[in-house]
Design a protein around this motif. Structure first.
Motif, PDB file in Angstrom:
ATOM      1  N   TRP A   1      17.940 -36.466  40.225  1.00 22.43           N
ATOM      2  CA  TRP A   1      18.401 -36.917  41.523  1.00 22.43           C
ATOM      3  C   TRP A   1      17.347 -37.823  42.149  1.00 22.43           C
ATOM      4  O   TRP A   1      16.232 -37.384  42.377  1.00 22.43           O
ATOM      5  CB  TRP A   1      18.673 -35.723  42.441  1.00 22.43           C
ATOM      6  N   PRO A   2      17.642 -39.077  42.408  1.00 22.89           N
ATOM      7  CA  PRO A   2      18.870 -39.771  42.002  1.00 22.89           C
ATOM      8  C   PRO A   2      18.911 -39.969  40.496  1.00 22.89           C
ATOM      9  O   PRO A   2      17.894 -39.804  39.815  1.00 22.89           O
ATOM     10  CB  PRO A   2      18.777 -41.108  42.738  1.00 22.89           C
ATOM     11  N   HIS A   3      20.071 -40.354  39.978  1.00 24.01           N
ATOM     12  CA  HIS A   3      20.270 -40.367  38.531  1.00 24.01           C
ATOM     13  C   HIS A   3      19.867 -41.699  37.903  1.00 24.01           C
ATOM     14  O   HIS A   3      20.461 -42.137  36.921  1.00 24.01           O
ATOM     15  CB  HIS A   3      21.730 -40.048  38.201  1.00 24.01           C
ATOM     16  N   PHE A   4      18.861 -42.349  38.454  1.00 19.80           N
ATOM     17  CA  PHE A   4      18.338 -43.569  37.841  1.00 19.80           C
ATOM     18  C   PHE A   4      16.871 -43.696  38.220  1.00 19.80           C
ATOM     19  O   PHE A   4      16.367 -42.989  39.092  1.00 19.80           O
ATOM     20  CB  PHE A   4      19.131 -44.806  38.269  1.00 19.80           C
ATOM     21  N   ASP A   5      16.175 -44.609  37.543  1.00 19.72           N
ATOM     22  CA  ASP A   5      14.738 -44.759  37.733  1.00 19.72           C
ATOM     23  C   ASP A   5      14.422 -45.864  38.733  1.00 19.72           C
ATOM     24  O   ASP A   5      14.965 -46.972  38.628  1.00 19.72           O
ATOM     25  CB  ASP A   5      14.055 -45.114  36.402  1.00 19.72           C
ATOM     26  N   LYS A   6      13.543 -45.578  39.669  1.00 20.14           N
ATOM     27  CA  LYS A   6      13.102 -46.603  40.613  1.00 20.14           C
ATOM     28  C   LYS A   6      12.377 -47.727  39.884  1.00 20.14           C
ATOM     29  O   LYS A   6      12.540 -48.909  40.212  1.00 20.14           O
ATOM     30  CB  LYS A   6      12.189 -45.975  41.667  1.00 20.14           C
TER      31      LYS A   6
ATOM     32  N   LEU B   1      25.268 -47.776  28.647  1.00 17.64           N
ATOM     33  CA  LEU B   1      25.536 -46.893  29.788  1.00 17.64           C
ATOM     34  C   LEU B   1      24.421 -46.941  30.830  1.00 17.64           C
ATOM     35  O   LEU B   1      23.951 -45.901  31.311  1.00 17.64           O
ATOM     36  CB  LEU B   1      25.751 -45.452  29.309  1.00 17.64           C
ATOM     37  N   LEU B   2      24.006 -48.144  31.189  1.00 16.86           N
ATOM     38  CA  LEU B   2      22.979 -48.292  32.222  1.00 16.86           C
ATOM     39  C   LEU B   2      23.392 -47.511  33.465  1.00 16.86           C
ATOM     40  O   LEU B   2      24.451 -47.761  34.042  1.00 16.86           O
ATOM     41  CB  LEU B   2      22.803 -49.768  32.576  1.00 16.86           C
ATOM     42  N   PRO B   3      22.575 -46.544  33.926  1.00 18.47           N
ATOM     43  CA  PRO B   3      22.991 -45.699  35.051  1.00 18.47           C
ATOM     44  C   PRO B   3      22.728 -46.294  36.429  1.00 18.47           C
ATOM     45  O   PRO B   3      23.244 -45.784  37.429  1.00 18.47           O
ATOM     46  CB  PRO B   3      22.152 -44.428  34.844  1.00 18.47           C
ATOM     47  N   GLU B   4      21.929 -47.347  36.517  1.00 21.24           N
ATOM     48  CA  GLU B   4      21.605 -47.923  37.823  1.00 21.24           C
ATOM     49  C   GLU B   4      22.865 -48.484  38.496  1.00 21.24           C
ATOM     50  O   GLU B   4      23.747 -49.025  37.816  1.00 21.24           O
ATOM     51  CB  GLU B   4      20.550 -49.027  37.666  1.00 21.24           C
ATOM     52  N   PRO B   5      22.945 -48.390  39.833  1.00 20.61           N
ATOM     53  CA  PRO B   5      24.166 -48.791  40.566  1.00 20.61           C
ATOM     54  C   PRO B   5      24.276 -50.304  40.738  1.00 20.61           C
ATOM     55  O   PRO B   5      24.259 -50.828  41.857  1.00 20.61           O
ATOM     56  CB  PRO B   5      24.003 -48.077  41.912  1.00 20.61           C
ATOM     57  N   LEU B   6      24.432 -51.013  39.636  1.00 17.33           N
ATOM     58  CA  LEU B   6      24.485 -52.471  39.682  1.00 17.33           C
ATOM     59  C   LEU B   6      25.742 -52.990  40.375  1.00 17.33           C
ATOM     60  O   LEU B   6      25.685 -53.978  41.112  1.00 17.33           O
ATOM     61  CB  LEU B   6      24.425 -53.030  38.259  1.00 17.33           C
ATOM     62  N   VAL B   7      26.884 -52.342  40.133  1.00 14.89           N
ATOM     63  CA  VAL B   7      28.145 -52.876  40.662  1.00 14.89           C
ATOM     64  C   VAL B   7      28.132 -52.947  42.192  1.00 14.89           C
ATOM     65  O   VAL B   7      28.363 -54.022  42.765  1.00 14.89           O
ATOM     66  CB  VAL B   7      29.350 -52.061  40.150  1.00 14.89           C
ATOM     67  N   PRO B   8      27.879 -51.846  42.914  1.00 21.44           N
ATOM     68  CA  PRO B   8      27.868 -51.959  44.381  1.00 21.44           C
ATOM     69  C   PRO B   8      26.734 -52.824  44.909  1.00 21.44           C
ATOM     70  O   PRO B   8      26.874 -53.465  45.953  1.00 21.44           O
ATOM     71  CB  PRO B   8      27.735 -50.506  44.851  1.00 21.44           C
ATOM     72  N   ALA B   9      25.613 -52.877  44.184  1.00 22.90           N
ATOM     73  CA  ALA B   9      24.495 -53.706  44.639  1.00 22.90           C
ATOM     74  C   ALA B   9      24.808 -55.189  44.492  1.00 22.90           C
ATOM     75  O   ALA B   9      24.502 -55.994  45.383  1.00 22.90           O
ATOM     76  CB  ALA B   9      23.232 -53.345  43.859  1.00 22.90           C
TER      77      ALA B   9
END
Length: 348
Positions: free
Chosen positions: A37-42, A83-91
């Protein structure tokens, strides 16, 4: 995107995206971060910003790459193969909206987003009713992220940047099957009053609706790459797995099922391409709905079929093929799955 008219720039984006996702851990990282949590890396998010991906759809006059929605879909189809987990679509959609908004506050937030200093996501569902405002099913949001929230219609349309987690903006998140999150955000009136207004008016509403359609297309492209990669994994397995001293891929029944799955992938990609071509026309919203409806249904069919191709091992969590089905289930439901998009299509 795997289409014959892909430009050199798009091929470069696709190749670099695949190399980055593979080099940053690929499916192993997607598995490792799903329970975090969160499910991606800063750190990975900052690397993505350094690559300039967050400015793909942002015009050059706003310091972006200005490559448009086709490049956005090319990028997302490529990163989804691992399966890139970062939230690219909304960003990416948020960046496009902030660039169109044009206000000074929007420009500042856009710079923070493109440089990786802030995570900015759009809440596609428009807030309505009296305070407190309740926003349901906001994807990829957590305390510290900035959420763009829209309210009103026409000249009363208003978009504000909300940071959940304080007393005036509570957030409650639940994990999806793939480790991503959906959140409910409750915004009190005092929080709304002091939040930064990033855009307002009819022009802002048009930019918002365009960005929401970009999110639909982005999720559709992500699903296309995801199901294509899952099918390729299944085909590789069927070439290796033997029954009666014969690769199971030689059995005609499985060949027919694999061909049907391939048709699903190709047809879904074709609708995404057509929706990209229609993105600056009056049929944009209908084309985006059609692409998302088709991709959502096809991704679930193909990934389920791929698990069947793998036999018993496909049902074990240890095998990566299950990651594709879980991700497909989460992405397909965003902003509504097949039936919701068909209903919206009919209403437009």
């Amino acid at each position: 995107m795997n289409i014959s008219d892909m430009t050199d720039e798009m091929r470069l984006i696709a190749d670099s995206a695949f190399e980055f996702t593979t080099g940053s851990g690929g499916l192993a990282r997607a598995r490792a971060v799903r329970d975090k949590w969160p499910h991606f890396d800063k750190e990975t998010w900052e690397q993505i910003a350094d690559l300039g991906w967050l400015g793909v759809a942002v015009p050059e006059k706003s310091q972006g790459l200005g490559l448009g929605v086709r490049a956005v879909c090319t990028l997302l189809e490529s990163v989804s193969r691992k399966l890139l987990p970062e939230p690219l679509v909304p960003a990416l959609a948020s960046a496009a909206f902030l660039a169109d908004a044009g206000a000074a506050e929007a420009r500042g937030l856009l710079a923070d987003l493109m440089e990786g200093r802030k995570l900015v996501v759009m809440c596609a569902a428009r807030a309505s009713g009296s305070f407190p405002l309740r926003l349901a099913n906001v994807p990829d949001c957590h305390s510290g992220a900035t959420v763009l929230v829209a309210q009103g219609e026409g000249n009363q349309f208003d978009v504000r940047a909300i940071v959940p987690g304080g007393d005036g903006c509570a957030i409650r998140s639940a994990a999806c099957v793939d480790g991503s999150t959906l959140s409910e955000i409750v915004v009190q009136q005092q929080e709304w009053s002091r939040a930064v207004r990033v855009a307002a008016g009819m022009q802002a509403q048009q930019a918002w609706e365009k960005a929401c359609d970009m999110m639909l297309l982005g999720d559709s492209a992500y699903l296309v790459g995801l199901m294509d990669a899952a099918l390729q994994m299944a085909i590789d397995y069927m070439k290796m797995r033997k029954q009666f001293n014969t690769p199971i891929g030689a059995f005609q029944a499985l060949q027919h099922r694999a061909a049907t799955a391939h048709i699903d992938v190709v047809a879904s990609r074709a609708l995404v391409v057509e929706a990209c071509r229609a993105f600056d026309t009056p049929s944009r919203a209908r084309a985006a709905c059609a692409a998302k409806a088709r991709a959502s249904a096809a991704a679930l069919r193909v990934t389920k079929e791929c698990i069947q191709f793998h036999g018993a091992i496909g049902f074990a969590d240890e095998h990566d093929i299950g990651l594709f089905l879980r991700r497909a289930m989460a992405v397909a439901s965003r902003q509504g799955g097949e039936m919701a998009q068909k209903l919206r299509y009919g209403a437009l």
